[in-house]
Design an enzyme around this catalytic site. Structure first.
Site, PDB file in Angstrom:
ATOM      1  N   PRO A   2      34.898 -22.069 -28.204  1.00  0.00           N
ATOM      2  CA  PRO A   2      36.317 -21.774 -27.962  1.00  0.00           C
ATOM      3  C   PRO A   2      37.241 -22.788 -28.637  1.00  0.00           C
ATOM      4  O   PRO A   2      37.053 -23.991 -28.504  1.00  0.00           O
ATOM      5  CB  PRO A   2      36.456 -21.874 -26.434  1.00  0.00           C
ATOM      6  N   GLU A   3      38.208 -22.290 -29.382  1.00  0.00           N
ATOM      7  CA  GLU A   3      39.267 -23.125 -29.935  1.00  0.00           C
ATOM      8  C   GLU A   3      40.579 -22.590 -29.353  1.00  0.00           C
ATOM      9  O   GLU A   3      40.557 -21.760 -28.437  1.00  0.00           O
ATOM     10  CB  GLU A   3      39.236 -23.064 -31.466  1.00  0.00           C
ATOM     11  N   LYS A  59      43.426 -26.548 -26.067  1.00  0.00           N
ATOM     12  CA  LYS A  59      42.247 -25.867 -25.536  1.00  0.00           C
ATOM     13  C   LYS A  59      42.167 -25.944 -24.012  1.00  0.00           C
ATOM     14  O   LYS A  59      41.127 -25.645 -23.426  1.00  0.00           O
ATOM     15  CB  LYS A  59      40.977 -26.475 -26.139  1.00  0.00           C
ATOM     16  N   ARG A 251      32.115 -33.650 -37.750  1.00  0.00           N
ATOM     17  CA  ARG A 251      31.826 -32.210 -37.713  1.00  0.00           C
ATOM     18  C   ARG A 251      31.392 -31.698 -39.076  1.00  0.00           C
ATOM     19  O   ARG A 251      31.866 -32.166 -40.112  1.00  0.00           O
ATOM     20  CB  ARG A 251      33.078 -31.438 -37.255  1.00  0.00           C
TER      21      ARG A 251
END
Ligand SMILES: [Zn+2]
Length: 261
Positions: A2-3, A59, A251
């Site tokens: 989820p972003e 978020k 990332r």
């Protein structure tokens, strides 16, 4: 995972529960309750109240409660999902299982009349808190203005991608959105955030707005144009150049060495 886009879809889903009275609260997983919160405390704080507004900052999903009740803060980590009245807010997450096992329910509200809101999270990286400190989050990416973006980047030697994903500066952009935005803007994710010219920052803002609007309408952070090429051997969808794969800001990052400068 989820972003900001997925959480916005969850927020809209949560709106279906507004004005219903909470008749039962289940918080079976103590690990999932954050900042010292315990099951008896969260149950006592929410029972008999109504959810009166569903907000989002980055978020973090924020549910305001009636009377002098607390703000309920829900975080979804890598694999969390919101399920309202048996329906998921989004069909599936890129890296999440689409299975929905009751043993993964970390937090449940039952409402008068029979409906329910469940936070289902296989990997338990999300969390529940009361009255979360909203000031620790940066400006929400969806509404950010030129001057605010400039301030968030100014003077920073950090890689552009790391700065854009720093939730204390700009909230809501995760790994996939960030790669898509920088690919569209033609900016190298490894460049220092403070090195952008006015023109480049303008391009970045336009790409942010376009990507957020398009992928929200499409229904997920994983539905961008770069996504299919985000794998070993992937080619830039714009110019066919083999994409570069690096770790930036911790990332996995895909970018085009030809048009992203
Ligand atoms: Zn390219």
């Amino acid at each position: 995972m989820p972003e900001g886009i997925e959480i916005e879809l969850y927020r809209r889903t949560a709106e279906r529960t507004l004005e219903r009275t909470i008749t039962e609260v289940a918080a079976p997983d103590a690990w999932f309750l954050k900042r010292g919160l315990t099951a008896p405390v969260v149950i006592e704080a929410l029972l008999g109240r109504r959810l009166v507004a569903a907000r989002r900052r980055g978020k973090l999903l924020l549910l305001d409660t009636s009377g002098d009740g607390p703000v309920l803060g829900l975080r979804f980590g890598m694999t969390g999902r919101l399920v309202v009245d048996g329906r998921q807010g989004i069909e599936e997450l890129e890296y999440g299982s689409s299975r929905d096992l009751a043993t993964w329910d970390r937090f449940v509200l039952e409402f008068a009349g029979g409906g329910q809101l469940r936070l289902n999270d296989p990997r338990r990286l999300g969390g529940v808190e009361l009255d979360p400190d909203e000031s620790r989050l940066g400006l929400d990416a969806f509404g950010i203005r030129p001057r605010e973006l400039a301030a968030a980047l100014a003077g920073s030697a950090a890689p552009l991608k790391a700065r854009l994903m720093d939730q204390g500066r700009i909230a809501g952009i995760g790994n996939l959105l960030c790669d898509e935005i920088l690919w569209r803007a033609g900016l190298d994710p490894a460049r220092s955030a403070g090195s952008l010219s006015d023109g480049e920052r303008g391009r970045l803002l336009r790409a942010m707005r376009a990507v957020l609007a398009e992928l929200l309408a499409a229904g997920g952070s994983h539905l961008g144009r770069l996504q299919a090429a985000r794998q070993r051997g992937g080619l830039c969808p714009r110019d066919g150049t083999p994409l570069e794969r690096r770790t930036i800001g911790g990332r996995t990052t895909y970018s085009c060495p030809r048009h992203q400068r």
